[in-house]
Design a protein around this motif. Sequence first.
Motif, PDB file in Angstrom:
ATOM      1  N   VAL A  55       0.837  -1.204   0.000  1.00  0.00           N
ATOM      2  CA  VAL A  55       0.000   0.000   0.000  1.00  0.00           C
ATOM      3  C   VAL A  55       0.870   1.251   0.000  1.00  0.00           C
ATOM      4  O   VAL A  55       0.616   2.222  -0.738  1.00  0.00           O
ATOM      5  N   LEU A  56       1.932   1.261   0.812  1.00  0.00           N
ATOM      6  CA  LEU A  56       2.814   2.419   0.877  1.00  0.00           C
ATOM      7  C   LEU A  56       3.513   2.668  -0.460  1.00  0.00           C
ATOM      8  O   LEU A  56       3.629   3.821  -0.917  1.00  0.00           O
ATOM      9  N   GLU A  57       3.953   1.614  -1.108  1.00  0.00           N
ATOM     10  CA  GLU A  57       4.652   1.761  -2.381  1.00  0.00           C
ATOM     11  C   GLU A  57       3.732   2.373  -3.438  1.00  0.00           C
ATOM     12  O   GLU A  57       4.113   3.297  -4.166  1.00  0.00           O
ATOM     13  N   GLU A  58       2.495   1.852  -3.502  1.00  0.00           N
ATOM     14  CA  GLU A  58       1.552   2.377  -4.478  1.00  0.00           C
ATOM     15  C   GLU A  58       1.167   3.819  -4.154  1.00  0.00           C
ATOM     16  O   GLU A  58       1.055   4.662  -5.054  1.00  0.00           O
ATOM     17  N   SER A  59       0.986   4.108  -2.853  1.00  0.00           N
ATOM     18  CA  SER A  59       0.574   5.458  -2.442  1.00  0.00           C
ATOM     19  C   SER A  59       1.646   6.491  -2.765  1.00  0.00           C
ATOM     20  O   SER A  59       1.345   7.593  -3.261  1.00  0.00           O
ATOM     21  N   THR A  60       2.897   6.182  -2.474  1.00  0.00           N
ATOM     22  CA  THR A  60       3.980   7.137  -2.729  1.00  0.00           C
ATOM     23  C   THR A  60       4.285   7.263  -4.215  1.00  0.00           C
ATOM     24  O   THR A  60       4.806   8.295  -4.663  1.00  0.00           O
ATOM     25  N   THR A  61       3.966   6.223  -4.991  1.00  0.00           N
ATOM     26  CA  THR A  61       4.153   6.315  -6.441  1.00  0.00           C
ATOM     27  C   THR A  61       3.192   7.332  -7.045  1.00  0.00           C
ATOM     28  O   THR A  61       3.562   8.135  -7.908  1.00  0.00           O
ATOM     29  N   TRP A  62       1.946   7.311  -6.552  1.00  0.00           N
ATOM     30  CA  TRP A  62       0.941   8.237  -7.065  1.00  0.00           C
ATOM     31  C   TRP A  62       1.132   9.644  -6.506  1.00  0.00           C
ATOM     32  O   TRP A  62       0.824  10.635  -7.174  1.00  0.00           O
ATOM     33  N   HIS A  63       1.628   9.740  -5.290  1.00  0.00           N
ATOM     34  CA  HIS A  63       1.720  11.066  -4.645  1.00  0.00           C
ATOM     35  C   HIS A  63       2.910  11.075  -3.693  1.00  0.00           C
ATOM     36  O   HIS A  63       2.844  10.546  -2.588  1.00  0.00           O
ATOM     37  N   ASN A  64       4.011  11.686  -4.147  1.00  0.00           N
ATOM     38  CA  ASN A  64       5.203  11.792  -3.313  1.00  0.00           C
ATOM     39  C   ASN A  64       5.041  12.910  -2.285  1.00  0.00           C
ATOM     40  O   ASN A  64       4.301  13.873  -2.520  1.00  0.00           O
ATOM     41  N   PRO A  65       5.728  12.803  -1.146  1.00  0.00           N
ATOM     42  CA  PRO A  65       5.705  13.912  -0.183  1.00  0.00           C
ATOM     43  C   PRO A  65       6.248  15.189  -0.824  1.00  0.00           C
ATOM     44  O   PRO A  65       7.123  15.147  -1.691  1.00  0.00           O
ATOM     45  N   LEU A  66       5.705  16.327  -0.407  1.00  0.00           N
ATOM     46  CA  LEU A  66       6.150  17.603  -0.947  1.00  0.00           C
ATOM     47  C   LEU A  66       7.577  17.919  -0.500  1.00  0.00           C
ATOM     48  O   LEU A  66       8.016  17.507   0.583  1.00  0.00           O
ATOM     49  N   VAL A  67       8.283  18.675  -1.319  1.00  0.00           N
ATOM     50  CA  VAL A  67       9.630  19.118  -0.980  1.00  0.00           C
ATOM     51  C   VAL A  67       9.516  20.356  -0.094  1.00  0.00           C
ATOM     52  O   VAL A  67       8.724  21.266  -0.364  1.00  0.00           O
ATOM     53  N   THR A  68      10.268  20.410   1.009  1.00  0.00           N
ATOM     54  CA  THR A  68      10.221  21.542   1.934  1.00  0.00           C
ATOM     55  C   THR A  68      10.928  22.751   1.318  1.00  0.00           C
ATOM     56  O   THR A  68      11.572  22.659   0.267  1.00  0.00           O
TER      57      THR A  68
END
Length: 452
Positions: free
Chosen positions: A362-375
Amino acid sequence: MSLPIVAIIGRPNVGKSTLVNRLAGARESIVHDEPGVTRDRTYRRAFWQDREFVVVDTGGLVFDDETEFLPLIREQAMTALSQASAAIFVVDGQQGITGGDQEIASWLRVQKIPVFVAVNKCESETVGAMQTADFWELGIGEPYAISSIHGSGTGELLDELILHLPIMEEVDEPEVRIAIIGRPNVGKSSLLNAFLGENRSIVSPISGTTRDAIDTVITRNGANYRLIDTAGIRRKKNVDYGPEFFGINRAFKAIDRCDVVLLVLNAVDGVTEQDQKLAGRISEEGRACVIVVNKWDAVEKDSYTIYDYQEQLNSRLNFTEWAENIFVSALTGQRVDKILEIVDRAVEQHRRRVSTAVINEVLEESTTWHNPLVTRQGKQGKIYYGTQVSSQPPTIALFVNDPSRFNDNYRRYIENQFRTQLGFAGTPLRLLWRGKKQREGEKIVNRATRVK
């Protein structure tokens, strides 16, 4: 119940609840210097020597008064006596025999169970013998001088009592604990009675009728459920110190010891500020929840009513947006039988465990679709892996480079992804964001603990 039952009977304010607390070994029944504090019948486990039994605390009996709750209290006491294998008739040794005692004694003499007279408030052995002598006149048998506060004399009473209790084998079966929570007069006791098909709790339009947290065990389709009816919870500023104060504390303790909460709302009133606060507390305590919208029969409806109400629930009870809702009428029984089906689903998800492999998919698919924003400093959060560390509620630890790089929106996104792909309906979901420094600190603590 598989254990024998002992009913505690007597006039108001003779110390019945204090005796129940003494026998049960816990201060669970509310004790207050005011007649009529106990109204419903409440069940507590007790034991003496090698015998275990259940004591039933009842409201004070008054036969010549029809005001307020007294007729309903009599009905509750009579029901308790009909279920009992024996009864303890509590009288006030300091006050002596009263007309009320004689009326109760006349009623108890025609019952077909053994009755034991407990002359309470005999703190002194010498004076106690004199206080008990007059109570032979009741014609029930030997009076026992006791002090519920100090426990003196209760041993002799119990030695004789257990000789008259049937030997019944207790079967310790698993059960789901359900707390029925809500504001005053939303229909909690009516809902409990609808489950049972009997007047287990006193129902009255006067708010504050229920004061103790009342446990009742029912069986449906081979499963056991412990239903805990609680006092209505008002805003703190409106509650005076006294029976209502203690009743609300019992309600909060019921949340602590339950598996799932039925948050009961009044459909006519809609979602109030107090309902929102209760929803927040349920979520903080990590309990599964079902939102029960009661008195649905009293709402004027059209084809859009339920959708409008559902939208109100979603917007105003965002603390428990994961909880399933059901619209019922305790008065007519409409959809009450469906509540336990939702409870079963919520409890299953509350106790659920998911493998580490599935969580990381689930984490892999979630981060593929939406990466954390860059600070602003050009740094980006990274999730290394996740694993479930506990259940009730399900709690997932996420190991990341730096928790501060994940804002609230992204954290909600990850939680929503878990819910969308794995379910967890009816239960809060806890996510623990652990950074590298936190992990190093935990290793140091663990090493120090091993050295000790």
